[in-house]
Design a protein around this motif. Structure first.
Motif, PDB file in Angstrom:
ATOM      1  N   THR A 172       0.910  -1.306  -0.027  1.00 11.31           N
ATOM      2  CA  THR A 172       0.085  -0.158   0.112  1.00 11.31           C
ATOM      3  C   THR A 172       0.978   1.194  -0.148  1.00 11.31           C
ATOM      4  OG1 THR A 172      -1.553  -1.425   1.306  1.00 11.31           O
ATOM      5  CG2 THR A 172      -2.055   1.149   1.189  1.00 11.31           C
ATOM      6  N   LEU A 173       1.895   1.291   0.783  1.00  8.18           N
ATOM      7  CA  LEU A 173       2.767   2.527   0.739  1.00  8.18           C
ATOM      8  C   LEU A 173       3.331   2.623  -0.501  1.00  8.18           C
ATOM      9  CD1 LEU A 173       4.711   1.939   4.261  1.00  8.18           C
ATOM     10  CD2 LEU A 173       3.262   3.768   3.490  1.00  8.18           C
ATOM     11  N   ILE A 204       0.981   4.260  -2.854  1.00  7.35           N
ATOM     12  CA  ILE A 204       1.077   5.905  -2.234  1.00  7.35           C
ATOM     13  C   ILE A 204       2.101   6.498  -2.808  1.00  7.35           C
ATOM     14  CG2 ILE A 204       0.580   7.579  -0.458  1.00  7.35           C
ATOM     15  CD1 ILE A 204      -0.817   5.308   0.903  1.00  7.35           C
ATOM     16  N   VAL A 212      -3.146   3.607   6.549  1.00 12.87           N
ATOM     17  CA  VAL A 212      -2.543   3.349   5.507  1.00 12.87           C
ATOM     18  C   VAL A 212      -2.660   1.883   5.131  1.00 12.87           C
ATOM     19  CG1 VAL A 212       0.030   2.694   4.896  1.00 12.87           C
ATOM     20  CG2 VAL A 212      -0.553   4.927   6.285  1.00 12.87           C
ATOM     21  N   ASN A 213      -3.055   0.801   5.982  1.00 15.11           N
ATOM     22  CA  ASN A 213      -3.476  -0.337   5.818  1.00 15.11           C
ATOM     23  C   ASN A 213      -4.848  -0.633   5.174  1.00 15.11           C
ATOM     24  OD1 ASN A 213      -1.230  -1.464   6.887  1.00 15.11           O
ATOM     25  ND2 ASN A 213      -2.119  -1.505   8.867  1.00 15.11           N
ATOM     26  N   ASP A 221      -5.968   4.651  -1.633  1.00 12.89           N
ATOM     27  CA  ASP A 221      -5.126   4.082  -2.444  1.00 12.89           C
ATOM     28  C   ASP A 221      -5.424   4.406  -3.909  1.00 12.89           C
ATOM     29  OD1 ASP A 221      -6.645   2.128  -2.903  1.00 12.89           O
ATOM     30  OD2 ASP A 221      -5.679   0.445  -1.818  1.00 12.89           O
TER      31      ASP A 221
END
Length: 431
Positions: free
Chosen positions: A11-12, A15, A161-162, A167
């Motif tokens: 996910t990070l 982004i 973020v999770n 996203d």
């Protein structure tokens, strides 16, 4: 399903890379299964794993199997299934999308529940008869961190973020006793009414079992193509924090005339600290400020009083723990001449009908609803829409146009909700 650690890393990366989904051409069409591929569709096999670069695919975690029944045409003859819930993601830009799911089995039956993003309820236990393949449509809202064409981004919390939102992908969860998916078509819908939801943990799309909120239940109440529910709520939020984190600015960047803005806060605004607002002054004034801003943009504002917490007096009657905040919402509604859905009063009737013991089936803790509780609270919201928001109520599905009396709640086993793989005993922020 990927581990939380791996999911976080992926996910990070999505982004950070800021995938240019603006250039993606829709409609998108995917033919699931090992048989012939329908003309104009992209074939998806059980081993088609999602990657940012590819832009679509399954998430690891479920053992997927593909079957080809040969008869029935390229799209309908084959399908992908699993004995566990499975996720399929597609890179997409901000906006509303109509999603058509083709499902069934030319040699058997099927039954599936479909949720989007972070457990947002889209299709409820849809089944096909033996040797039949059917189609169902829903309309879903997709949002990213970016705000318009600027360099600004929504300031999300670490826990978000999770999530399967914020996203660059639309993520669909296929669940149920016998999910068999033949294909997916995704088309942009710029005409649908968007219902933007603002609020806290009592509204948010809770991403993990057993937590739930009415905002993630209500999308299934509306007719596809006509209404898209855009849930921007987050646990622990207040009016001030929501605006400071640019969540409201993000909504304004996407809202069009004829859309709706639902506003439900109060649980966290009442707490002492930098985000505290006094009910009859700054809290009420801020509500009216949002109402006026919505009207300037041609957006219809709707105020929602805070749902009650699960709290009872010694006589077994529910008590108000929100002080003057529900009344402040009512007064703001009168002063600004704006519809008010009094969820506070309706929720208290609901809790009284349940009683101190059985109300535990509607809650996970004193503030946060269970799936069943969130469903009943969503029915309260729908009842308020029918009474006070006629322009929106005409788009409710027929089964949700029936009168709902919170003093006579549905049986506790009324909702079929197969559990998502993601679960946590950690309480969401806010109370």
């Amino acid at each position: 399903m990927k581990s939380v650690k791996n999911l976080l890393l992926v996910t990070l990366s999505c982004i950070t890379l800021n995938v240019s989904s603006q250039n993606i051409s829709v409609p998108l069409k995917y033919d699931f299964g090992p048989g012939k591929t329908e003309a104009g569709f992209t074939q998806v096999l059980p081993e088609t794993e999602y990657s940012v670069e590819q832009g679509y695919g399954f998430w690891p975690g479920a053992k997927l199997a593909g079957y080809d029944r040969i008869k029935g045409g390229a799209l309908k003859s084959d399908f992908i299934t699993s004995d566990k819930p499975f996720y399929f993601s597609v890179n997409l830009p901000d906006g509303n999308y109509d999603v058509i799911v083709t499902y069934g089995d030319k040699e058997g039956t099927s039954s599936q529940t479909v949720r989007a993003e972070s457990r947002r309820f889209m299709l409820q236990n849809i089944s096909s008869e033996a040797k039949k393949v059917d189609k169902r449509k829903f309309t879903v809202h997709m949002h990213t961190l970016g705000i318009g064409g600027s360099d600004k981004k929504v300031l999300i919390t670490p826990r978000e973020v999770n999530f399967f939102h914020w996203d660059n992908q639309l993520t669909l969860e296929f669940n149920g006793t016998e999910p068999k998916v033949c294909g997916i078509e995704i088309k942009r819908n710029d005409e649908a009414i968007t219902v933007f939801l603002t609020g806290n943990s009592t509204v948010v799309d809770q991403d993990r079992e057993p937590w739930a909120a009415w905002g993630q239940m209500i999308p299934v109440f509306f007719r596809p193509e006509k209404v898209s529910v855009a849930n921007y709520a987050e646990s622990g939020e207040t009016l001030l924090a929501f605006k400071r984190e640019l969540r409201l600015e993000k909504i304004w960047s996407l809202a069009k005339a004829g859309d709706y803005l639902f506003i439900e806060f109060g649980h966290n605004d009442q707490k002492a600290g930098v985000n505290h607002l006094d009910p009859f002054t700054s809290y009420k004034e801020t509500l009216i400020e949002w109402v006026n801003e919505a009207r300037k943009r041609g957006v219809h504002p709707v105020l929602v009083s805070s749902m009650g917490r699960r709290s009872f007096n010694p006589e077994g009657k529910p008590i108000n723990t929100l002080g003057d905040y529900p009344e402040a919402v009512r007064r703001a509604g009168k002063e600004a001449n704006v519809p008010v859905i009094d969820l506070n009063i309706m929720s208290m009737k609901l809790y009284e009908a349940w009683g101190p013991v059985n109300s535990g089936k509607g809650f996970v803790d004193a503030s946060h609803a269970s799936v069943y509780g969130a469903w009943e609270l969503a029915k309260c919201i729908a009842e308020g829409i029918k009474q006070f928001v006629p322009g929106l109520s005409k788009h409710l599905m027929p089964e949700f146009k029936k009168t709902f009396n919170p003093a006579r709640p549905d049986p506790f086993d009324t909702l079929y909700w197969p559990l998502s793989p993601q679960a946590s005993d950690r309480k969401p922020p806010g109370s």
